[in-house]
Design a protein around this motif. Structure first.
Motif, PDB file in Angstrom:
ATOM      1  N   GLN A  96      -5.087  -6.425  -8.376  1.00  0.00           N
ATOM      2  CA  GLN A  96      -4.548  -5.715  -7.230  1.00  0.00           C
ATOM      3  C   GLN A  96      -5.212  -4.363  -7.053  1.00  0.00           C
ATOM      4  N   SER A  97      -5.194  -3.893  -5.822  1.00  0.00           N
ATOM      5  CA  SER A  97      -5.661  -2.547  -5.522  1.00  0.00           C
ATOM      6  C   SER A  97      -4.551  -1.556  -5.820  1.00  0.00           C
ATOM      7  N   ASP A  98      -4.854  -0.291  -5.701  1.00  0.00           N
ATOM      8  CA  ASP A  98      -3.809   0.718  -5.681  1.00  0.00           C
ATOM      9  C   ASP A  98      -2.982   0.523  -4.409  1.00  0.00           C
ATOM     10  N   PHE A 125       1.793  -1.901   4.490  1.00  0.00           N
ATOM     11  CA  PHE A 125       2.856  -0.915   4.388  1.00  0.00           C
ATOM     12  C   PHE A 125       2.679  -0.071   3.117  1.00  0.00           C
ATOM     13  N   LEU A 126       3.533  -0.257   2.134  1.00  0.00           N
ATOM     14  CA  LEU A 126       3.498   0.569   0.929  1.00  0.00           C
ATOM     15  C   LEU A 126       2.910  -0.151  -0.276  1.00  0.00           C
ATOM     16  N   GLY A 127       2.573  -1.427  -0.127  1.00  0.00           N
ATOM     17  CA  GLY A 127       2.129  -2.232  -1.255  1.00  0.00           C
ATOM     18  C   GLY A 127       0.623  -2.248  -1.456  1.00  0.00           C
ATOM     19  N   PRO A 128       0.172  -3.022  -2.459  1.00  0.00           N
ATOM     20  CA  PRO A 128      -1.259  -3.174  -2.742  1.00  0.00           C
ATOM     21  C   PRO A 128      -1.827  -4.405  -2.044  1.00  0.00           C
ATOM     22  N   GLN A 159     -11.853  -2.367  -3.816  1.00  0.00           N
ATOM     23  CA  GLN A 159     -11.232  -2.232  -5.137  1.00  0.00           C
ATOM     24  C   GLN A 159     -10.946  -3.581  -5.787  1.00  0.00           C
ATOM     25  N   ILE A 160     -10.338  -4.497  -5.044  1.00  0.00           N
ATOM     26  CA  ILE A 160      -9.971  -5.766  -5.675  1.00  0.00           C
ATOM     27  C   ILE A 160     -11.189  -6.617  -5.999  1.00  0.00           C
ATOM     28  N   LEU A 161     -12.225  -6.535  -5.180  1.00  0.00           N
ATOM     29  CA  LEU A 161     -13.439  -7.296  -5.486  1.00  0.00           C
ATOM     30  C   LEU A 161     -14.086  -6.770  -6.762  1.00  0.00           C
TER      31      LEU A 161
END
Length: 241
Positions: free
Chosen positions: A226-228, A210-213, A19-21
């Motif tokens: 950033q990704s989801d 954890f819960l972040g992108p 996603q980020i790429l």
């Protein structure tokens, strides 16, 4: 345009990496610097390593060594670590259960090739965790600290944001490099979910384990993508939550 892009801790999140790429419109002209912790947490650690090895044949990539990467290297070499199992290693062990010995050997070779740090021509340091030597990374007496220690970031967080660099109390370590890019300690611990700057230190670990992108940042412009959040990309898994 040739860019230098730095990527935070991936932790087995192959879907987030793709996603980020894509969101950063990465091309073969871009130089990619990965800060380590490619594995542990989500289920696709082997896929991440395979992808990174292939990517390095397509464009310039520099790979730092993270503490989780070193723990995986040790486990693939026959060393068990119960603490690692409890902190992301369980998912990695399950992912490796069906892989061939040849694939595992390729991964060991990659893990052994990782860099403890990278210093570019603009005196910008890239390191997974930090360093303790007042003379810099080249003088670090205990190289493992480069991918384990947290005092560099903790010092940055405690620093008075108004302190001038010529103040006698200004941390000497900070003045050795123009900028320092790290991962290792999630910025979610201080309530952030984006690449976070304190003094001249940029923390790229935005909590993908954890819960972040997952995050990628242009080191010159400081634009980032950033990704989801990883739990939304792996709804069938619990990760390291």
């Amino acid at each position: 345009m040739n860019r230098t892009l730095v990527i935070g801790d991936i932790h087995g999140g192959m879907r987030a990496l793709r996603q980020i790429l894509e969101r950063a419109n990465v091309t073969k002209n871009d130089m990619l610097i990965f800060l380590g912790d490619y594995v542990d947490g989500w289920s696709q650690s082997p896929e991440v390593l395979d992808f990174l090895m292939h990517l390095s044949t397509q464009q310039e990539c520099i790979f730092m060594r993270g503490n989780h990467d070193d723990l995986l290297r040790e486990w693939l070499g026959g060393k068990d670590n119960e603490l690692w199992f409890q902190h992301g290693g369980e998912a990695t062990i399950k992912a490796y259960a069906t892989l061939s010995e040849e694939t595992k050997k390729h991964h060991v070779t990659f893990l052994e090739s990782l860099h403890n740090y990278y210093l570019d021509a603009k005196n910008r340091l890239f390191v997974h965790a930090g360093f303790t030597s007042l003379h810099g990374v080249r003088s670090e007496h205990f190289p493992r600290l480069l991918f384990w220690e947290r005092t560099l970031w903790e010092t940055a967080l405690a620093l008075d944001p108004n302190m001038k660099t010529d103040n006698p109390s200004y941390p000497k370590r900070f003045g050795l490099y123009d900028e320092i890019f790290i991962g290792h300690t999630p910025v979610t611990r201080i309530g952030e979910t984006i690449p976070t700057q304190r003094a001249n230190i940029w923390n790229m670990d935005t909590g993908a384990a954890f819960l972040g992108p997952l995050s990628i940042l242009d080191v010159d412009s400081k634009e980032f993508w950033q990704s989801d959040p990883l739990p939304s990309l792996y709804p069938e898994e619990k990760g390291r939550n």
